[in-house]
Scaffold this motif. Structure first.
Motif, PDB file in Angstrom:
ATOM      1  N   LYS A 130     -45.431 -64.502   4.102  1.00 45.91           N
ATOM      2  CA  LYS A 130     -46.704 -64.796   4.752  1.00 45.91           C
ATOM      3  C   LYS A 130     -47.858 -64.342   3.858  1.00 45.91           C
ATOM      4  N   GLU A 131     -49.058 -64.803   4.187  1.00 48.58           N
ATOM      5  CA  GLU A 131     -50.203 -64.541   3.314  1.00 48.58           C
ATOM      6  C   GLU A 131     -50.437 -63.055   3.078  1.00 48.58           C
ATOM      7  N   ASP A 132     -50.363 -62.252   4.146  1.00 56.23           N
ATOM      8  CA  ASP A 132     -50.582 -60.816   3.973  1.00 56.23           C
ATOM      9  C   ASP A 132     -49.433 -60.174   3.188  1.00 56.23           C
ATOM     10  N   GLU A 133     -48.216 -60.683   3.373  1.00 58.15           N
ATOM     11  CA  GLU A 133     -47.067 -60.169   2.627  1.00 58.15           C
ATOM     12  C   GLU A 133     -47.203 -60.495   1.142  1.00 58.15           C
ATOM     13  N   ILE A 134     -47.725 -61.675   0.843  1.00 59.70           N
ATOM     14  CA  ILE A 134     -47.924 -62.077  -0.547  1.00 59.70           C
ATOM     15  C   ILE A 134     -48.813 -61.072  -1.272  1.00 59.70           C
ATOM     16  N   ILE A 135     -49.907 -60.679  -0.634  1.00 61.11           N
ATOM     17  CA  ILE A 135     -50.832 -59.726  -1.258  1.00 61.11           C
ATOM     18  C   ILE A 135     -50.106 -58.420  -1.583  1.00 61.11           C
ATOM     19  N   ASN A 136     -49.377 -57.884  -0.611  1.00 65.11           N
ATOM     20  CA  ASN A 136     -48.701 -56.597  -0.803  1.00 65.11           C
ATOM     21  C   ASN A 136     -47.639 -56.670  -1.891  1.00 65.11           C
ATOM     22  N   LYS A 137     -46.843 -57.735  -1.898  1.00 64.43           N
ATOM     23  CA  LYS A 137     -45.778 -57.864  -2.895  1.00 64.43           C
ATOM     24  C   LYS A 137     -46.351 -58.003  -4.304  1.00 64.43           C
ATOM     25  N   CYS A 138     -47.421 -58.761  -4.428  1.00 60.88           N
ATOM     26  CA  CYS A 138     -48.046 -58.943  -5.749  1.00 60.88           C
ATOM     27  C   CYS A 138     -48.627 -57.634  -6.264  1.00 60.88           C
ATOM     28  N   LEU A 139     -49.300 -56.902  -5.398  1.00 60.44           N
ATOM     29  CA  LEU A 139     -49.924 -55.650  -5.841  1.00 60.44           C
ATOM     30  C   LEU A 139     -48.871 -54.595  -6.172  1.00 60.44           C
TER      31      LEU A 139
END
Length: 246
Positions: A192-201
């Motif tokens: 999900k969009e919020d998960e994408i941010i966390n995984k990338c960071l």
């Protein structure tokens, strides 16, 4: 900068902005020479073209090959992940060595620049609401030497990305390093969009030699490290169309 030209040579599609017309020809020659060096090396070393993991190169390898191999190793990806940023970097380095004071080379969203004044670079992130609305203000102290701002996207462009982020923007002293890192980080943009941010960071934390990373996925955004000041641009333009020296 008074002179601008888009230089298209095979896969290279580079927008050059500079302060003197003579540097456009030098940039074209640089691209031709560096592409020839890379292509000749690949003829003898096919793995360099196809590998998705870092590769070792010989001491005799051309400089462009060594730079790309180093960038891939730094970000744990194949060397071709840094090709666009590396060509931008080599163009700017060559122009600066020949007396160019202000130059921006943007190659498929991968930018190397050297400027005497503060410069705004616009953000393009596909269909995200942030796309075309904000930019990064790069201070002249940061960009008085060659500097890299590179973007990877899983939703925009033709470059290979295993993830779905609208934009992973990486800031680093070398465009080659930034380009490979953007690809590596973007590969973790799943969920999900919020998960994408966390995984990338989380992935960005593991990569050295970066100043900062900014990730966009839909309405979500996140950053790590030190990124330039963000400003509202109110200009619906793509990344390569907004470079403003102030």
């Amino acid at each position: 900068m008074d002179f601008q030209e888009r230089i298209q040579i095979k896969e290279t599609n580079l927008l050059l902005k500079t302060d003197k017309k003579k540097f456009i020809k030098l940039a074209k020659n640089t691209i031709l020479n560096e592409r020839a060096n890379l292509e000749n090396y690949i003829l003898r070393n096919k793995e360099f073209l196809t590998s998705y993991v870092p590769v070792e190169v010989e001491d005799w390898a051309p400089r462009i090959v060594k730079i790309m191999a180093n960038a891939g190793k730094n970000a744990d990806v194949g060397p071709m992940a840094s090709v666009a940023g590396t060509i931008s970097q080599l163009v700017v380095e060559n122009l600066v060595e020949n007396g160019c004071e202000n130059v921006i080379a943007e190659n498929g969203g991968d930018i190397c620049l050297r400027c005497e004044k503060d410069t705004i670079v616009g953000l393009y992130a596909g269909n995200s609401p942030l796309s075309g609305e904000v930019g990064f203000k790069l201070k002249k102290e940061k960009i008085k030497r060659c500097y890299g701002v590179c973007t990877s996207s899983g939703t925009v462009g033709h470059s290979v990305s295993l993830g779905n982020a609208d934009a992973v923007v990486v800031f680093a002293k070398e465009a080659s390093i930034a380009d490979a890192a953007a690809t590596s980080i973007g590969n973790f943009a799943v969920g999900k969009e919020d998960e994408i941010i966390n995984k990338c960071l989380e992935k960005a934390e593991d990569i050295e030699n970066l100043d900062g990373v900014f990730v966009v996925s839909g309405e979500y955004a996140g950053k790590i490290g030190r990124i330039p000041q963000m400003i509202k641009t109110e200009k619906k333009v793509v990344l390569s169309e907004l470079f403003e020296m102030i």
